[in-house]
Design an enzyme around this catalytic site. Structure first.
Site, PDB file in Angstrom:
ATOM      1  N   HIS A   1      51.243  88.364  65.329  1.00 11.24           N
ATOM      2  CA  HIS A   1      51.260  88.679  66.765  1.00 11.24           C
ATOM      3  C   HIS A   1      50.850  87.443  67.551  1.00 11.24           C
ATOM      4  O   HIS A   1      50.171  86.560  67.033  1.00 11.24           O
ATOM      5  CB  HIS A   1      50.344  89.861  67.106  1.00 11.24           C
ATOM      6  CG  HIS A   1      48.944  89.702  66.627  1.00 11.24           C
ATOM      7  ND1 HIS A   1      48.587  89.947  65.316  1.00 11.24           N
ATOM      8  CD2 HIS A   1      47.818  89.314  67.251  1.00 11.24           C
ATOM      9  CE1 HIS A   1      47.294  89.718  65.168  1.00 11.24           C
ATOM     10  NE2 HIS A   1      46.802  89.320  66.334  1.00 11.24           N
TER      11      HIS A   1
ATOM     12  N   HIS B   1      48.988  86.343  71.183  1.00 11.16           N
ATOM     13  CA  HIS B   1      48.200  86.783  72.337  1.00 11.16           C
ATOM     14  C   HIS B   1      48.671  86.006  73.564  1.00 11.16           C
ATOM     15  O   HIS B   1      48.782  84.776  73.522  1.00 11.16           O
ATOM     16  CB  HIS B   1      46.716  86.425  72.148  1.00 11.16           C
ATOM     17  CG  HIS B   1      46.030  87.131  71.035  1.00 11.16           C
ATOM     18  ND1 HIS B   1      45.248  88.234  71.237  1.00 11.16           N
ATOM     19  CD2 HIS B   1      45.990  86.882  69.697  1.00 11.16           C
ATOM     20  CE1 HIS B   1      44.737  88.637  70.079  1.00 11.16           C
ATOM     21  NE2 HIS B   1      45.172  87.830  69.120  1.00 11.16           N
TER      22      HIS B   1
HETATM   23  P1  5GP Z   1      43.682  89.110  66.087  1.00 12.95           P
HETATM   24  O1  5GP Z   1      42.179  89.043  66.086  1.00 12.95           O
HETATM   25  O2  5GP Z   1      44.194  89.679  64.777  1.00 12.95           O
HETATM   26  O3  5GP Z   1      44.358  87.843  66.467  1.00 12.95           O
HETATM   27  O4  5GP Z   1      44.035  90.111  67.239  1.00 12.95           O
HETATM   28  C1  5GP Z   1      44.102  91.482  67.103  1.00 12.95           C
HETATM   29  C2  5GP Z   1      44.087  92.052  68.497  1.00 12.95           C
HETATM   30  O5  5GP Z   1      44.604  93.345  68.451  1.00 12.95           O
HETATM   31  C3  5GP Z   1      42.694  92.155  69.141  1.00 12.95           C
HETATM   32  O6  5GP Z   1      42.692  91.436  70.368  1.00 12.95           O
HETATM   33  C4  5GP Z   1      42.487  93.643  69.345  1.00 12.95           C
HETATM   34  O7  5GP Z   1      41.824  93.933  70.556  1.00 12.95           O
HETATM   35  C5  5GP Z   1      43.903  94.173  69.345  1.00 12.95           C
HETATM   36  N1  5GP Z   1      44.052  95.509  68.812  1.00 12.95           N
HETATM   37  C6  5GP Z   1      43.554  95.986  67.632  1.00 12.95           C
HETATM   38  N2  5GP Z   1      43.940  97.254  67.435  1.00 12.95           N
HETATM   39  C7  5GP Z   1      44.715  97.590  68.507  1.00 12.95           C
HETATM   40  C8  5GP Z   1      45.409  98.785  68.877  1.00 12.95           C
HETATM   41  O8  5GP Z   1      45.397  99.796  68.188  1.00 12.95           O
HETATM   42  N3  5GP Z   1      46.115  98.754  70.038  1.00 12.95           N
HETATM   43  C9  5GP Z   1      46.147  97.641  70.835  1.00 12.95           C
HETATM   44  N4  5GP Z   1      46.879  97.726  71.957  1.00 12.95           N
HETATM   45  N5  5GP Z   1      45.509  96.504  70.522  1.00 12.95           N
HETATM   46  C10 5GP Z   1      44.793  96.478  69.371  1.00 12.95           C
END
Ligand code: 5GP
Ligand code: ZN
Length: 136
Positions: free
Chosen positions: A98, A100
């Site tokens: 993903h 951001h």
């Molecule tokens: P990472 O830390 O893996 O780069 O980012 C994961 C992101 O996914 C985090 O910013 C977290 O807030 C978001 N996130 C985790 N679970 C969910 C969810 O069920 N729905 C949404 N919309 N965001 C999520």
């Protein structure tokens, strides 16, 4: 495999969707760094940047540009961070690729920064040598 982002991208779990096409869904992050923090999710499952096919990675960046342009217009933000974490050590918590898209507002306290270190002459040579070798 039970992957939350696969389920969100497929529409099995409802999400605040900003955009959708055949390859991607763009949703609002549930724990936003700032107002309008969005995530680009490919509909197919890839763990990270090394797994996603090049063509789709390219499409993701083009889509990021589109979302940033819309965000600047709609949210009146002053800047944007585009962040993509790979591996737990880098802060990745959901192991489905993903990106951001984090709108930035003058004076916001979002911590998308690092403390600058130093680069010694020895490191410069050593890192340049091993990286150029690995890139060959
Ligand atoms: P990472 O830390 O893996 O780069 O980012 C994961 C992101 O996914 C985090 O910013 C977290 O807030 C978001 N996130 C985790 N679970 C969910 C969810 O069920 N729905 C949404 N919309 N965001 C999520
Ligand atoms: Zn997945």
């Amino acid at each position: 495999m039970d992957c939350i982002f696969c389920r969100i991208a497929a529409g099995e779990i409802p999400s605040a969707t900003l955009y959708e096409d055949e390859d991607f869904r763009v949703i609002l992050d549930l724990g936003p760094a700032t107002r309008g923090h969005a995530l680009i999710l490919p509909k197919a499952h890839y763990r990270n940047l090394l797994e996603i096919p090049e063509e789709l990675a390219g499409k993701a960046m083009i889509l990021a540009r589109k979302i940033v342009a819309a965000g600047k217009k709609a949210l009146h933000c002053d800047g944007y961070n585009v962040v993509q974490n790979n591996g737990a050590a880098a802060g990745q918590t959901v192991f489905h690729f993903h990106m951001h898209l984090i709108p930035r507002y003058e004076g916001d306290q979002a911590g998308v920064t690092w403390k600058p270190g130093t680069l010694t002459e020895e490191e410069k040579q050593e890192i340049t040598a091993c990286m150029t070798e690995a890139l060959r």
